[in-house]
Design an enzyme around this catalytic site. Sequence first.
Site, mmCIF file in Angstrom:
data_model
loop_
_atom_site.group_PDB
_atom_site.id
_atom_site.type_symbol
_atom_site.label_atom_id
_atom_site.label_comp_id
_atom_site.label_asym_id
_atom_site.label_seq_id
_atom_site.Cartn_x
_atom_site.Cartn_y
_atom_site.Cartn_z
ATOM 1 C CG ASP A 81 -2.362 -0.774 1.232
ATOM 2 O OD1 ASP A 81 -2.347 -0.943 -0.373
ATOM 3 O OD2 ASP A 81 -3.072 -1.181 2.143
ATOM 4 N NE ARG A 97 8.044 6.283 -5.713
ATOM 5 C CZ ARG A 97 8.271 4.908 -7.052
ATOM 6 N NH1 ARG A 97 8.199 3.911 -6.600
ATOM 7 N NH2 ARG A 97 8.992 5.343 -7.926
ATOM 8 C CG ASN A 132 -5.132 5.047 2.828
ATOM 9 O OD1 ASN A 132 -5.649 4.972 2.364
ATOM 10 N ND2 ASN A 132 -3.749 4.484 3.059
ATOM 11 C CG ASP A 172 -0.683 9.321 22.520
ATOM 12 O OD1 ASP A 172 -0.678 10.008 23.899
ATOM 13 O OD2 ASP A 172 -0.300 8.261 23.135
ATOM 14 C CB THR A 224 -8.891 -0.083 5.753
ATOM 15 O OG1 THR A 224 -8.501 -0.205 4.640
ATOM 16 C CG2 THR A 224 -10.733 -1.039 5.606
#
Length: 335
Positions: A87, A92, A161, A191, A202
Site C-alpha cells: 500500500d 506513492r 488515506n 496522542d 482500514t
Amino acid sequence: MRATTASGREQDRHVLVLTHTGRDEAREVALAFCKGLTGHGIVVRVPATEAGDLGIDPTAYRPAVELAETDADATSACELVVVIGGDGTILRAAEITHETGIPVLGVNLGHVGFLAEAEYDDVESTIDAIVQRRYVAEDRMTLDVRVFTDGEEVFHTFALNEASVEKAARERMLEVVIEVDDRPLSRFGCDGVVCATPTGSTAYNFSAGGPVVWPGVEALLMVPISAHALFARPLVVAPTSELAIEVISRADGAAAVLWCDGRRAFDLPVGARIEVTRGSHPVRLVRLHEAPFTDRLVRKFGLPVDGWRGAAEQRKRDRGSARPSGDGSAAQEWP
C-alpha cells in the site's frame, strides 16, 4: 498495440510501472510486466531512478522501455499505472497521479495490501486484462489539507488515506481543540487526531479504533488517539463538512507534527490550525473484479467465516448436493 484517436490516427499505448525495488520478488514481477506488456505492443515507462535497480536495458524490449526523469514525464500520455509493492507504493503512485486522473492498478507484495487489486501470482491474467482493457476505474475520495499560523496558510497538500496530527515527543501529550463546520466540539489532551477518508478507514483510522466505512459511502472521519476526555469518540460527518484541529499552547511546549498518508510531514508550531475538507481531485483505483467490499474485508483481514449458514450459502449447498439418480431424475441430499 495501438489505440485509435478521434481522427482515426493510431497512437501507442503507454503504461507506467512503479516498483518497490527493495524487494527481490517485486523486481521479478516488474520485469515480467515489462516483458508481457511490450510483447503486446504496449510501451512501458519506468522511472529512471528505478531502471538500474531493475536491471533494465531499455533497448532489449520491442517497443523499447521509456525511462522517465520526472513525475510529469512518467505520467505523460499514460493510460494506466501498474504499482508493484504494498500500500505504501500505491500511496506513492497517488502522489504522482491524483491530479491527472490516471488509474492506478496495485499488485500486492505487501502484508495486507488493502489498496491493491491483484496478487503477485496473478501476473499473466493481469497483463491480459490490461491488454484487453478488462478493468474499471473507481474514484476514491481524497482530503484537502491546509495548515494556518496566525491566519496565514503555510502548508497545503492532499491525502488519500488520512491526515494525522501527532505529538512529536513520546513523553508529552498534545492539547487540541477539534472543530466541525467552524464550531468547536471538544478540547482534550491526546496522542493525536486522525482525519480519514472511507478508503483510509482500514488504515491508520482502523488501528486507532475508528469505524470501517464502505468505499461507496461519502463521508469524512475524525478519530482521536488516546484522548484524555469523557467525550472523544470517532466521528463520521458529511463530505461537505470541514474538520479542523487547533494545537493549543501548553506549559511544557509540546510540539506536534502533521503526517499525510504517512509520507509527507510538516512540523506544527503551537497555535497552528489544520483544516481538512474533501479534496477536489479523487484518486482512481483500478478494479479487475466486481467482488463486494465485504468479501475484500474477509479476504484481506482473514476474517473467520467458515461454517457460515446464511440463506445464500444454504441455496448453494442445496444445488451442489443435487445429483442424478439411477432413473435420470435428480435426487436431493439435505445436509
